[in-house]
Design a protein around this motif. Structure first.
Motif, PDB file in Angstrom:
ATOM      1  N   THR A  46      51.993 -55.298   3.885  1.00 24.62           N
ATOM      2  CA  THR A  46      50.700 -56.059   3.475  1.00 24.62           C
ATOM      3  C   THR A  46      50.745 -56.258   1.926  1.00 24.62           C
ATOM      4  O   THR A  46      51.338 -55.480   1.479  1.00 24.62           O
ATOM      5  N   GLN A  47      50.246 -57.215   1.579  1.00 24.03           N
ATOM      6  CA  GLN A  47      50.179 -57.414   0.103  1.00 24.03           C
ATOM      7  C   GLN A  47      48.805 -58.272   0.017  1.00 24.03           C
ATOM      8  O   GLN A  47      48.388 -59.220   0.526  1.00 24.03           O
ATOM      9  N   VAL A  48      47.967 -57.816  -1.375  1.00 24.61           N
ATOM     10  CA  VAL A  48      46.789 -58.643  -1.479  1.00 24.61           C
ATOM     11  C   VAL A  48      46.951 -59.152  -2.883  1.00 24.61           C
ATOM     12  O   VAL A  48      47.307 -58.673  -3.985  1.00 24.61           O
ATOM     13  N   GLY A  49      46.953 -60.489  -3.073  1.00 23.13           N
ATOM     14  CA  GLY A  49      47.379 -61.366  -4.162  1.00 23.13           C
ATOM     15  C   GLY A  49      48.893 -61.101  -4.681  1.00 23.13           C
ATOM     16  O   GLY A  49      49.689 -60.388  -3.824  1.00 23.13           O
ATOM     17  N   GLY A  50      49.143 -61.412  -5.829  1.00 24.33           N
ATOM     18  CA  GLY A  50      50.391 -61.279  -6.604  1.00 24.33           C
ATOM     19  C   GLY A  50      51.322 -62.362  -5.937  1.00 24.33           C
ATOM     20  O   GLY A  50      50.845 -63.243  -5.150  1.00 24.33           O
TER      21      GLY A  50
END
Ligand code: NAD
Ligand code: MG
Length: 356
Positions: A46-50
């Motif tokens: 998972t990734q938030v932003g970037g």
């Protein structure tokens, strides 16, 4: 098994995609991303932003469902196209802004775009495998949004809350405002041009208030094929993710037993100037659609914030288009520079309009 990367997992499309993915054991969610909301545990990665392309590199998906909103979805669109990975595309802004560059990347990568936008999914299905020279024209339907039937004078004081009350679709805030101004259909016109290779004079927009017919293709022999169904985004999401198998969904089949009346009207381009602005931007080509999109993103955000009246949206877009030439962009860096310049101009125009 098909490995799916879902970008924009916390949004309206994202939530409906999660429902479709969990209903199909052959779809494996390998990665998920959001802009700012936490999504720990939603997927193995998972990734938030970037930079979303880093997530895609690690995940190695078979299909990328790009349901990010706005120009922010562009790097992921380009990544999928360059790598020949199937792109299930909800993020229309990326194709509008980067049309030519995206098609170049698609040619190099050799992959497919499976449209998730309902009208384009419908058109894709009506057109599938049929030679373009047999096509006379494509018709995109629009519900007309919450302000259908109102005159320009009636639109001066409408509020964000009124504009957010869409009659047929339940969607994220940005596209809901775009539907109220008809910019959504303008963006879709440009999206359709790049997806299907049809010139703008062979793509028509019609107002169809109940959103039962999603698109219609007229052929040179006088036949027209249309795509009908209840307005529910799970249908085009499922179609794109399970293509070419057309898996079952929980959406009911179209019921004709109570009768079905289909109405179509020409759009009112005086009350809703965004449609004509988008058509002109598409016809101008180069980075003009990118400028249109950037200015619209700035203006819609200002309207939602209460900093710009509703009719200020087309005005900011038009002034921004008039202020910047729209040079051709050779790569993503040049395109991004144009996008940033357009945002600066549109922000200045927004302030100027309000302080007038
Ligand atoms: P939404 O606002 O509900 O959700 C947007 C998603 O994008 C959220 O998950 C948000 O966290 C994520 N996001 C925003 N900025 C990001 C960033 N910089 N990096 C990573 N993630 C980011 O929007 P939506 O209604 O789901 O629409 C998504 C896209 O699909 C839009 O381009 C829209 O035009 C298109 N679309 C939506 C519908 C619909 O029914 N909602 C229909 C057709 C097309
Ligand atoms: Mg649509």
């Amino acid at each position: 098994m098909k490995k799916v990367a879902l970008l924009g997992a916390t949004g309206s499309i994202g939530a409906q995609a999660l429902e479709i993915i969990s209903a199909h054991p052959e779809l494996e969610l390998v990665a998920a991303a959001s802009g700012s909301q936490p999504i720990d545990g939603l997927a193995p990665l998972t990734q938030v932003g970037g930079d979303l392309t880093e997530l895609l590199e690690r995940a190695g998906p078979d299909v990328v469902l790009n349901a990010v909103v706005g120009f922010a979805g562009l790097p992921a669109t380009m990544w999928a196209l360059e790598h020949g990975v199937d792109l299930a595309l909800a993020n229309k802004e990326s194709l509008v802004a980067a049309g030519e560059l995206a098609l170049d990347a698609k040619r190099r990568g050799g992959g497919r775009i499976l449209p998730v936008d309902s009208e384009h999914s419908a058109a894709f299905q009506c057109l599938e495998e049929r030679p373009l020279e047999t096509v006379d024209s494509l018709v995109l339907t629009a519900s007309g949004g919450p302000f259908r039937g109102r005159s320009r004078a009636d639109l001066g004081s409408v509020t964000p809350a009124e504009a957010l009350a869409h009659p047929t679709w339940n969607m994220g805030p940005k596209i809901t405002i775009d539907s109220a101004t008809l910019m959504n259909k303008g963006l879709e016109l440009i999206e359709a041009h790049f997806l299907f290779g049809l010139p703008y004079d062979r793509i028509e927009v019609t107002i169809h208030p109940t959103s039962i017919v999603h698109a219609l293709v007229r052929f040179r022999d006088g036949a027209a094929l249309a795509h009908l169904g209840y307005p529910d985004m799970r249908v085009p999401i499922s179609f794109a993710l399970t293509y070419p198998h057309r898996a079952a969904t929980p959406i009911p089949a179209l019921d004709l037993s109570q009768g079905l009346i289909l109405e179509f009207f020409p759009p009112d381009e005086d009350a809703f100037p965004c449609l004509a602005l988008a058509r002109a931007a598409g016809e101008a080509g180069r980075t003009v659609p990118c400028i249109l999109n950037a200015a619209n993103e700035v203006a819609v955000a200002a309207f939602l914030d209460g900093r710009l009246p509703f009719l200020g949206i087309p005005e900011v877009v038009e002034r921004t288009l008039n202020a910047i030439e729209g040079p051709a962009a050779r790569d993503l860096e040049e395109l991004t520079a144009v996008d940033e310049e357009a945002r600066r101009v549109a922000s200045a125009q927004t302030r100027a309009l309000v302080h007038r």
